[in-house]
Design a protein around this motif. Sequence first.
Motif, PDB file in Angstrom:
ATOM      1  N   ASN A 267       0.817  -1.214   0.000  1.00  0.00           N
ATOM      2  CA  ASN A 267       0.000   0.000   0.000  1.00  0.00           C
ATOM      3  C   ASN A 267       0.854   1.268   0.000  1.00  0.00           C
ATOM      4  OD1 ASN A 267       0.894  -0.581   2.583  1.00  0.00           O
ATOM      5  ND2 ASN A 267      -0.891   0.274   3.602  1.00  0.00           N
ATOM      6  N   GLY A 268       2.098   1.155  -0.466  1.00  0.00           N
ATOM      7  CA  GLY A 268       2.911   2.342  -0.666  1.00  0.00           C
ATOM      8  C   GLY A 268       4.059   2.476   0.317  1.00  0.00           C
ATOM      9  N   LEU A 269       4.827   3.528   0.105  1.00  0.00           N
ATOM     10  CA  LEU A 269       5.973   3.834   0.963  1.00  0.00           C
ATOM     11  C   LEU A 269       5.479   4.312   2.318  1.00  0.00           C
ATOM     12  CD1 LEU A 269       9.103   4.214   1.067  1.00  0.00           C
ATOM     13  CD2 LEU A 269       8.706   6.567   0.297  1.00  0.00           C
ATOM     14  N   GLN A 270       6.079   3.789   3.386  1.00  0.00           N
ATOM     15  CA  GLN A 270       5.716   4.220   4.731  1.00  0.00           C
ATOM     16  C   GLN A 270       6.914   4.110   5.646  1.00  0.00           C
ATOM     17  OE1 GLN A 270       3.158   1.037   6.824  1.00  0.00           O
ATOM     18  NE2 GLN A 270       2.837   0.612   4.635  1.00  0.00           N
ATOM     19  N   ALA A 271       6.876   4.868   6.734  1.00  0.00           N
ATOM     20  CA  ALA A 271       7.978   4.863   7.691  1.00  0.00           C
ATOM     21  C   ALA A 271       7.726   3.830   8.782  1.00  0.00           C
ATOM     22  CB  ALA A 271       8.155   6.243   8.317  1.00  0.00           C
ATOM     23  N   ALA A 272       8.794   3.195   9.229  1.00  0.00           N
ATOM     24  CA  ALA A 272       8.716   2.191  10.296  1.00  0.00           C
ATOM     25  C   ALA A 272       8.421   2.870  11.632  1.00  0.00           C
ATOM     26  CB  ALA A 272      10.025   1.410  10.362  1.00  0.00           C
ATOM     27  N   PRO A 273       7.985   2.103  12.631  1.00  0.00           N
ATOM     28  CA  PRO A 273       7.707   2.686  13.947  1.00  0.00           C
ATOM     29  C   PRO A 273       8.945   3.331  14.559  1.00  0.00           C
ATOM     30  CG  PRO A 273       6.757   0.488  13.775  1.00  0.00           C
ATOM     31  CD  PRO A 273       7.621   0.675  12.576  1.00  0.00           C
ATOM     32  N   ALA A 274       8.703   4.331  15.375  1.00  0.00           N
ATOM     33  CA  ALA A 274       9.750   4.993  16.147  1.00  0.00           C
ATOM     34  C   ALA A 274       9.143   5.375  17.497  1.00  0.00           C
ATOM     35  CB  ALA A 274      10.259   6.226  15.417  1.00  0.00           C
ATOM     36  N   PRO A 275       9.913   5.389  18.593  1.00  0.00           N
ATOM     37  CA  PRO A 275      11.335   5.026  18.655  1.00  0.00           C
ATOM     38  C   PRO A 275      11.533   3.514  18.589  1.00  0.00           C
ATOM     39  CG  PRO A 275      10.522   5.419  20.859  1.00  0.00           C
ATOM     40  CD  PRO A 275       9.383   5.737  19.924  1.00  0.00           C
ATOM     41  N   ARG A 276      12.800   3.123  18.623  1.00  0.00           N
ATOM     42  CA  ARG A 276      13.139   1.697  18.611  1.00  0.00           C
ATOM     43  C   ARG A 276      13.551   1.253  20.000  1.00  0.00           C
ATOM     44  NH1 ARG A 276      16.219   0.875  12.768  1.00  0.00           N
ATOM     45  NH2 ARG A 276      14.857   2.309  11.622  1.00  0.00           N
ATOM     46  N   PHE A 277      13.436  -0.033  20.214  1.00  0.00           N
ATOM     47  CA  PHE A 277      13.779  -0.614  21.512  1.00  0.00           C
ATOM     48  C   PHE A 277      14.803  -1.722  21.312  1.00  0.00           C
ATOM     49  CE2 PHE A 277       9.475   1.029  21.612  1.00  0.00           C
ATOM     50  CZ  PHE A 277       9.468   1.812  22.766  1.00  0.00           C
ATOM     51  N   SER A 278      15.468  -2.100  22.367  1.00  0.00           N
ATOM     52  CA  SER A 278      16.449  -3.178  22.275  1.00  0.00           C
ATOM     53  C   SER A 278      15.746  -4.470  21.874  1.00  0.00           C
ATOM     54  CB  SER A 278      17.168  -3.356  23.612  1.00  0.00           C
ATOM     55  OG  SER A 278      16.238  -3.622  24.650  1.00  0.00           O
ATOM     56  N   GLY A 279      16.485  -5.319  21.185  1.00  0.00           N
ATOM     57  CA  GLY A 279      15.912  -6.573  20.706  1.00  0.00           C
ATOM     58  C   GLY A 279      15.884  -6.582  19.192  1.00  0.00           C
ATOM     59  N   PRO A 280      15.261  -7.580  18.601  1.00  0.00           N
ATOM     60  CA  PRO A 280      15.210  -7.682  17.136  1.00  0.00           C
ATOM     61  C   PRO A 280      14.621  -6.424  16.506  1.00  0.00           C
ATOM     62  CG  PRO A 280      14.418  -9.705  18.156  1.00  0.00           C
ATOM     63  CD  PRO A 280      14.584  -8.708  19.267  1.00  0.00           C
ATOM     64  N   ALA A 281      15.274  -5.923  15.453  1.00  0.00           N
ATOM     65  CA  ALA A 281      14.854  -4.668  14.835  1.00  0.00           C
ATOM     66  C   ALA A 281      14.092  -4.874  13.532  1.00  0.00           C
ATOM     67  CB  ALA A 281      16.077  -3.783  14.579  1.00  0.00           C
ATOM     68  N   ASP A 282      13.978  -6.129  13.074  1.00  0.00           N
ATOM     69  CA  ASP A 282      13.305  -6.365  11.797  1.00  0.00           C
ATOM     70  C   ASP A 282      11.819  -6.068  11.935  1.00  0.00           C
ATOM     71  OD1 ASP A 282      13.231  -7.053   9.143  1.00  0.00           O
ATOM     72  OD2 ASP A 282      12.777  -9.154   9.542  1.00  0.00           O
ATOM     73  N   TRP A 283      11.250  -5.376  10.951  1.00  0.00           N
ATOM     74  CA  TRP A 283       9.841  -4.984  11.010  1.00  0.00           C
ATOM     75  C   TRP A 283       9.258  -5.007   9.608  1.00  0.00           C
ATOM     76  CZ3 TRP A 283       7.128  -0.882   8.775  1.00  0.00           C
ATOM     77  CH2 TRP A 283       5.830  -0.665   9.271  1.00  0.00           C
ATOM     78  N   SER A 284       8.064  -5.517   9.506  1.00  0.00           N
ATOM     79  CA  SER A 284       7.322  -5.492   8.247  1.00  0.00           C
ATOM     80  C   SER A 284       5.978  -4.828   8.501  1.00  0.00           C
ATOM     81  CB  SER A 284       7.098  -6.905   7.708  1.00  0.00           C
ATOM     82  OG  SER A 284       8.341  -7.513   7.389  1.00  0.00           O
ATOM     83  N   PRO A 285       5.474  -4.046   7.553  1.00  0.00           N
ATOM     84  CA  PRO A 285       4.205  -3.356   7.762  1.00  0.00           C
ATOM     85  C   PRO A 285       3.072  -4.332   8.049  1.00  0.00           C
ATOM     86  CG  PRO A 285       5.348  -2.481   5.841  1.00  0.00           C
ATOM     87  CD  PRO A 285       6.082  -3.716   6.257  1.00  0.00           C
ATOM     88  N   PRO A 286       2.342  -4.135   9.143  1.00  0.00           N
ATOM     89  CA  PRO A 286       1.189  -5.007   9.424  1.00  0.00           C
ATOM     90  C   PRO A 286       0.045  -4.677   8.480  1.00  0.00           C
ATOM     91  CG  PRO A 286       1.305  -3.247  11.030  1.00  0.00           C
ATOM     92  CD  PRO A 286       2.534  -3.115  10.177  1.00  0.00           C
ATOM     93  N   PRO A 287      -0.932  -5.553   8.375  1.00  0.00           N
ATOM     94  CA  PRO A 287      -2.052  -5.300   7.453  1.00  0.00           C
ATOM     95  C   PRO A 287      -2.886  -4.097   7.886  1.00  0.00           C
ATOM     96  CG  PRO A 287      -2.485  -7.219   8.821  1.00  0.00           C
ATOM     97  CD  PRO A 287      -1.061  -6.843   9.059  1.00  0.00           C
ATOM     98  N   VAL A 288      -3.526  -3.490   6.915  1.00  0.00           N
ATOM     99  CA  VAL A 288      -4.465  -2.396   7.162  1.00  0.00           C
ATOM    100  C   VAL A 288      -5.865  -2.958   6.971  1.00  0.00           C
ATOM    101  CG1 VAL A 288      -5.276  -0.144   6.391  1.00  0.00           C
ATOM    102  CG2 VAL A 288      -2.823  -0.664   6.379  1.00  0.00           C
ATOM    103  N   PRO A 289      -6.741  -2.817   7.971  1.00  0.00           N
ATOM    104  CA  PRO A 289      -8.055  -3.460   7.867  1.00  0.00           C
ATOM    105  C   PRO A 289      -8.989  -2.748   6.906  1.00  0.00           C
ATOM    106  CG  PRO A 289      -7.965  -2.120   9.837  1.00  0.00           C
ATOM    107  CD  PRO A 289      -6.580  -2.092   9.242  1.00  0.00           C
ATOM    108  N   ALA A 290      -9.877  -3.504   6.303  1.00  0.00           N
ATOM    109  CA  ALA A 290     -11.000  -2.905   5.597  1.00  0.00           C
ATOM    110  C   ALA A 290     -11.985  -2.392   6.637  1.00  0.00           C
ATOM    111  CB  ALA A 290     -11.667  -3.937   4.693  1.00  0.00           C
TER     112      ALA A 290
END
Length: 364
Positions: free
Chosen positions: A324-347
């Motif tokens: 659904n297009g370009l978007q920015a990842a969540p911020a701020p970040r926390f310790s631990g795994p940093a990999d993130w994928s956009p979650p679904p957007v509901p209808a």
Amino acid sequence: MLNGIRIVEIEGLGPGPFAGMMLADLGADVIVLHRAGGSAAPGMPERPILDRGKRSIALDLKAPADRDTALALIATADALIEGFRPGVMERLGLGPEICHARNPALVYGRMTGWGQDGPLAERAGHDMTYIGLAGALWHASPPGQPPVAPPTLVGDIGGGALYLVVGILAGILNARATGCGTVVDAAIYDGTANMMNLLMTLAQSGGFRCERGQSLLDGPHWSRSYRTSDDRFISVQCLEPKFYAIFLECLGLADDADFAAQFDPASWPHLSRRLEAVFATRSQAAWQAVFDGTDACVAPVLTPRQSSEHPMNAARRTWVHADNGLQAAPAPRFSGPADWSPPPVPARGEHGEAILAELAKRGE
């Protein structure tokens, strides 16, 4: 971080949904009450990025049965987000008194431009009108030019959504300690003015003035953007003398006597014109190569898409390309795994049956 926190968000525009997105990004269960039979606002997609990670149920809050469903959901929530003009939620029968009667620990988050009271509370407005009256738009452009700020960032998001999130989280902490909820009156006008306090601190020592182009960060040749030969821009802000010295060295101006008085306001217009001519001689990429690896505090001015293609983004994945297009990842970040994928957007209303089943199971 917010696993186990539930937020009920009444469908709205701009800062309210942005606040809900932030809380969902942090792990909260955010349930949006979309308008039954409604559609996206003009200019907005049916599945906006701001709804990522949320759940949706479609309700007609003017219908008694759907209003009862909304109250049942609010009874299960830690916080509520609404962005109507003052009095609208009360007329719907969903004002703070009624909601607190069902859920005494509820944090009732109210997002408006002017606040819940005052002479402008009932007046319409938008980002620029709020930040204009709050004093934050005045210094947004060079002297002699009409003030223009980046759309929505200063008011709707900075002074509005972020202050609402802080207020909600503070209210939840207090409610967990005392059992008592609260009403968060998050006005964009208030939050925007509050963000001015760093500049007002500079004003204590003369570093910030009402006259445009005369303040420490508003007017100096070392604190502005310059056009390059390819009609792009380079941003410069080398405040500290040691960084300013590196900046001049990179430009071959370290021995130029005109640039010695870094903090002399009288010299700023002349030196700005000189630097305009200097930066106009090379492309943005060429200037990036000149300053690369230095502490000159110089960076290219990029579009979001250009930013997503920069090596910095390759390292941090701040910008993410999704279906659904370009978007920015969540911020701020926390310790631990940093990999993130956009979650679904509901209808709209996608999770209605599941949410109603949850309420039935709880006996709400």
